[in-house]
Scaffold this motif. Structure first.
Motif, PDB file in Angstrom:
ATOM      1  N   ASP A  41     -41.201 -10.022   6.442  1.00 44.59           N
ATOM      2  CA  ASP A  41     -42.335 -10.501   5.642  1.00 44.59           C
ATOM      3  C   ASP A  41     -43.682 -10.188   6.287  1.00 44.59           C
ATOM      4  O   ASP A  41     -44.655  -9.870   5.599  1.00 44.59           O
ATOM      5  CB  ASP A  41     -42.219 -12.005   5.416  1.00 44.59           C
ATOM      6  N   THR A 153     -34.983 -27.227  -2.922  1.00 43.36           N
ATOM      7  CA  THR A 153     -36.298 -27.016  -3.512  1.00 43.36           C
ATOM      8  C   THR A 153     -36.335 -27.616  -4.916  1.00 43.36           C
ATOM      9  O   THR A 153     -35.302 -27.742  -5.583  1.00 43.36           O
ATOM     10  CB  THR A 153     -36.630 -25.519  -3.582  1.00 43.36           C
ATOM     11  N   TYR A 159     -42.123 -23.054  -8.465  1.00 43.37           N
ATOM     12  CA  TYR A 159     -41.820 -21.671  -8.070  1.00 43.37           C
ATOM     13  C   TYR A 159     -43.067 -20.807  -8.154  1.00 43.37           C
ATOM     14  O   TYR A 159     -43.286 -19.917  -7.328  1.00 43.37           O
ATOM     15  CB  TYR A 159     -40.710 -21.108  -8.962  1.00 43.37           C
ATOM     16  N   ARG A 164     -40.131 -21.449  -2.227  1.00 44.85           N
ATOM     17  CA  ARG A 164     -38.960 -20.594  -2.117  1.00 44.85           C
ATOM     18  C   ARG A 164     -37.698 -21.356  -2.528  1.00 44.85           C
ATOM     19  O   ARG A 164     -37.651 -22.578  -2.468  1.00 44.85           O
ATOM     20  CB  ARG A 164     -38.832 -20.062  -0.690  1.00 44.85           C
ATOM     21  N   ASN A 165     -36.698 -20.604  -2.945  1.00 42.69           N
ATOM     22  CA  ASN A 165     -35.459 -21.214  -3.426  1.00 42.69           C
ATOM     23  C   ASN A 165     -34.460 -21.391  -2.279  1.00 42.69           C
ATOM     24  O   ASN A 165     -33.990 -20.422  -1.695  1.00 42.69           O
ATOM     25  CB  ASN A 165     -34.851 -20.334  -4.524  1.00 42.69           C
ATOM     26  N   THR A 189     -44.583 -25.590  -0.025  1.00 38.44           N
ATOM     27  CA  THR A 189     -44.681 -24.179  -0.430  1.00 38.44           C
ATOM     28  C   THR A 189     -44.933 -23.270   0.765  1.00 38.44           C
ATOM     29  O   THR A 189     -45.418 -22.150   0.612  1.00 38.44           O
ATOM     30  CB  THR A 189     -45.826 -24.003  -1.451  1.00 38.44           C
ATOM     31  N   SER A 191     -43.633 -21.325   4.503  1.00 38.57           N
ATOM     32  CA  SER A 191     -42.461 -20.578   4.955  1.00 38.57           C
ATOM     33  C   SER A 191     -41.665 -21.321   6.018  1.00 38.57           C
ATOM     34  O   SER A 191     -40.519 -20.964   6.280  1.00 38.57           O
ATOM     35  CB  SER A 191     -42.889 -19.212   5.503  1.00 38.57           C
TER      36      SER A 191
END
Length: 432
Positions: A41, A153, A159, A164-165, A189, A191
């Motif tokens: 990422d 989540t 979303y 992220r799921n 939301t 990381s």
């Protein structure tokens, strides 16, 4: 009366502040964003929703105020030339040019945002601004609390905010064990829970000093939600940072300590950071047993030391730490967890060399001096929190949400008056 155009511009600015915690973005995956076939990422060029919002309001403003901008550039010509020169040489000798170009462009964007916040004090010095940040913290804290409660989540509309799921069974997800049962640490939301905790911690320090005691009492439920979400991140570094800020505030108010000592903090933490690679190498040689997350940090610190010794002057190239890690040391299964070293000073040193480190250090020294001149304790407490958490993590330098909030605080703190709300901004709010 304020025109519709001005109202729209103010709305877009406040919307930007509210949405800083989002990570909704369009990611691109060129070959340079892969390491041994694995998508990284940090190396992927991305266009975030907050990028679009900022560039929109900045272009609207600069269309009529370009003279002010160029006057500012002229006054800071030497500083800008040094910055650009460092960027050019660092990129030219980078081990991966395209990730370096992207990251330098992001730093320029964050610098422009910080300048914009500094220049637009009628917007970013207002009660509306800090109320917007407060309700944003409450909203995104609620998402994190919901993830902890439901073990997954929340999905749906969240979303589109960048959630992220994942669920409690997702490999690599950050968990905490309470009374023998596993729970998901609050991500919201973000990381990782640590970056979420850093954002909440800095945001909480900001709004607490923006409000009066009466206003804090009126918003006590929201404050509780933010604090509860911060606890559910189970981020030790954020807890330590908050605790040190509380102790420092108590000592200063009791006149047992002088705020001027904050000017020594950047230098002290820099020296501690430079010792990390030596200590890490000794620990690895002794083959001591550590928990996985601790050993991961030790490995990365040792790698940073190797990179620094190889390219001391200009570094390996901005945004290339994860590219160079497997080149310097065989990572084995750890390759799946490639990420930057968990120390901002070491990350800057390894990627931009001693020149970049000195540049960053001088900036921190200047911020420290500004904090001392300010009549608001928020600035030096915020700086302490940033530096302490940056000692054991990298998100202030690598992640969009944290860096944007950091740029906001920097922009406010560089003002001469060092205040949240002046009479002019309050007058403008009352006329809306």
């Amino acid at each position: 009366m304020i025109s519709c155009g001005v109202r729209l511009e103010k709305f877009l600015n406040y919307l930007l502040i509210f949405l800083i915690p989002t990570q909704l973005a369009l990611h691109f995956w060129p070959p340079s964003a892969f390491v041994f076939g694995i998508r990284i990422d940090y190396l992927a060029p991305s266009i975030y929703l907050t990028d679009i919002l900022f560039l929109t309001v900045f272009l609207i403003w600069i269309r009529n105020q370009y003279k002010i901008f160029f006057e500012f550039v002229g006054r800071n010509e030497i500083f800008i030339i040094l910055f650009v020169s460092l960027a050019v040489f660092n990129t030219a000798f980078s081990t991966s040019i395209f990730p370096s170009i992207y990251k330098w462009l992001k730093l320029i964007e964050f610098a422009l945002f910080s300048y914009y916040v500094w220049e637009r004090r009628e917007i970013f010095n207002s009660r509306i601004l800090f109320s917007t940040l407060f309700y944003s913290l409450v909203f995104f804290s609620t998402i994190g609390i919901g993830q902890f409660v439901f073990g997954r989540t929340l999905g749906g509309p969240f979303y589109f905010l960048g959630e992220r799921n994942f669920n409690i069974s997702t490999p690599g997800i950050a968990l905490v064990s309470i009374l023998g049962k596993n729970f998901i640490r609050a991500y919201s939301t973000f990381s990782h829970p640590n970056s979420f905790a850093g954002f909440l911690g800095l945001g909480l320090i900001t709004v607490l000093f923006a409000y009066s005691k009466k206003e804090i009492t009126e918003k006590i439920l929201g404050m509780f939600v933010i604090c509860f979400a911060l606890i559910l991140t189970f981020s030790l570094s954020a807890f330590v940072g908050i605790a040190l800020c509380v102790v420092l505030l108590i000592l200063i108010r009791a006149k047992l300590s002088n705020a001027k000592y904050i000017s020594y903090i950047p230098g002290a933490l820099l020296l501690i950071s430079l010792v990390f690679p030596l200590v890490s190498r000794a620990l690895l040689q002794n083959r001591l047993s550590f928990p996985q997350n601790i050993r991961q940090r030790i490995e990365l610190s040792s790698l940073a030391g190797s990179m620094i010794s190889q390219k001391f002057l200009l570094g390996e190239g901005l945004n290339t730490f994860v590219v160079n890690a497997p080149r310097i040391k065989f990572m084995g299964s750890y390759l799946w967890n490639l990420q930057p070293v968990h120390n901002v000073f070491l990350l800057i040193f390894s990627e931009t060399g001693i020149l970049g480190l000195l540049f960053a250090y001088l900036l921190l020294v200047k911020l420290s001096k500004k904090a001392l001149l300010s009549d608001n304790k928020m600035f030096y407490l915020a700086l302490v929190f940033i530096l302490v958490t940056g000692l054991v993590d990298h998100y202030w330098f690598t992640l969009q949400q944290n860096t944007l909030l950091l740029a906001t605080i920097f922009g406010i703190s560089f003002r001469e008056e060092g205040k949240f709300c002046d009479k002019q901004s309050l007058h403008l709010e009352n006329s809306m």
